[in-house]
Design a protein around this motif. Sequence first.
Motif, short mmCIF file in Angstrom:
data_model
loop_
_atom_site.label_atom_id
_atom_site.label_comp_id
_atom_site.label_asym_id
_atom_site.label_seq_id
_atom_site.Cartn_x
_atom_site.Cartn_y
_atom_site.Cartn_z
N MET A 255 24.61 15.05 -5.61
CA MET A 255 23.98 16.51 -5.03
C MET A 255 23.35 17.45 -5.54
O MET A 255 22.22 17.45 -5.10
CB MET A 255 25.73 17.15 -4.69
N ALA A 256 23.38 17.05 -6.99
CA ALA A 256 22.57 17.50 -8.17
C ALA A 256 21.39 17.31 -8.02
O ALA A 256 19.95 18.10 -7.81
CB ALA A 256 23.02 17.99 -9.05
N THR A 257 21.46 16.17 -7.95
CA THR A 257 19.65 15.22 -8.22
C THR A 257 18.71 15.74 -6.34
O THR A 257 17.78 15.84 -6.59
CB THR A 257 20.32 13.95 -8.04
N ALA A 258 19.58 15.33 -5.16
CA ALA A 258 19.31 15.67 -4.46
C ALA A 258 18.87 16.75 -4.03
O ALA A 258 17.77 17.52 -2.96
CB ALA A 258 20.17 15.94 -3.24
N ARG A 259 19.28 18.17 -4.27
CA ARG A 259 19.53 19.98 -4.34
C ARG A 259 18.13 19.96 -5.34
O ARG A 259 17.06 20.91 -4.97
CB ARG A 259 20.16 20.17 -5.12
N ASN A 260 17.46 19.12 -5.87
CA ASN A 260 16.96 19.41 -7.12
C ASN A 260 15.48 18.72 -6.41
O ASN A 260 14.43 19.30 -6.51
CB ASN A 260 16.86 18.59 -8.40
#
Length: 187
Positions: free
Chosen positions: A16-21
């Motif tokens: 999720m953090a990678t997708a948010r970035n």
Amino acid sequence: TLVISVYLLIEGRAVMATARNLFPDREVEFDFVALAVGSTVAAYVRGQVVMSLIIGAYTGVALTLVGGRYAMLTGIAAFFLAFIPLVGAVVAMALAVAVALVQSPLLAILAAVVGLVGHALDAYLLGPRVYGRVTRLHALVAMASLLVGAEVGGILGALFAVPIAAVANIFLGALSLSRRGAEGLCP
């Protein structure tokens, strides 16, 4: 699906953090979409488990009351089959009738009546109310979305129809608030 689910349980926050970035200028919108979809799907799965428990318990107890052998085993099978929209209840009823038919034709008729009553309770009374409540949709909207999803996409369409309708309801509510000048997207 099982491997992906385990992977997401272990590494879900990093994914999720990678997708948010990937959307640095749209973090608020990304968070809104992720929260809306995640909470809606989680609520729908909880509702599905509740309905499967109700159907399994009803099948096991009702078949025990009419004198069927393997009633609890049939109830457990009905619990698992209830996860398959539209056809799961029919297959569970056919299984109950087949097991009862081995014992006696009268018991098979009683098992069919038990199955029809259970299916009616599930499809027309409890199901739309439970799914509507957990996804915050009106029971008629939940039922209509299930029917439309089944017509458009078969079993998979029926499986995803109610969560998609619930997410669409959230997005339409946010759009409506935004058009009225209120804060439609909440971080």
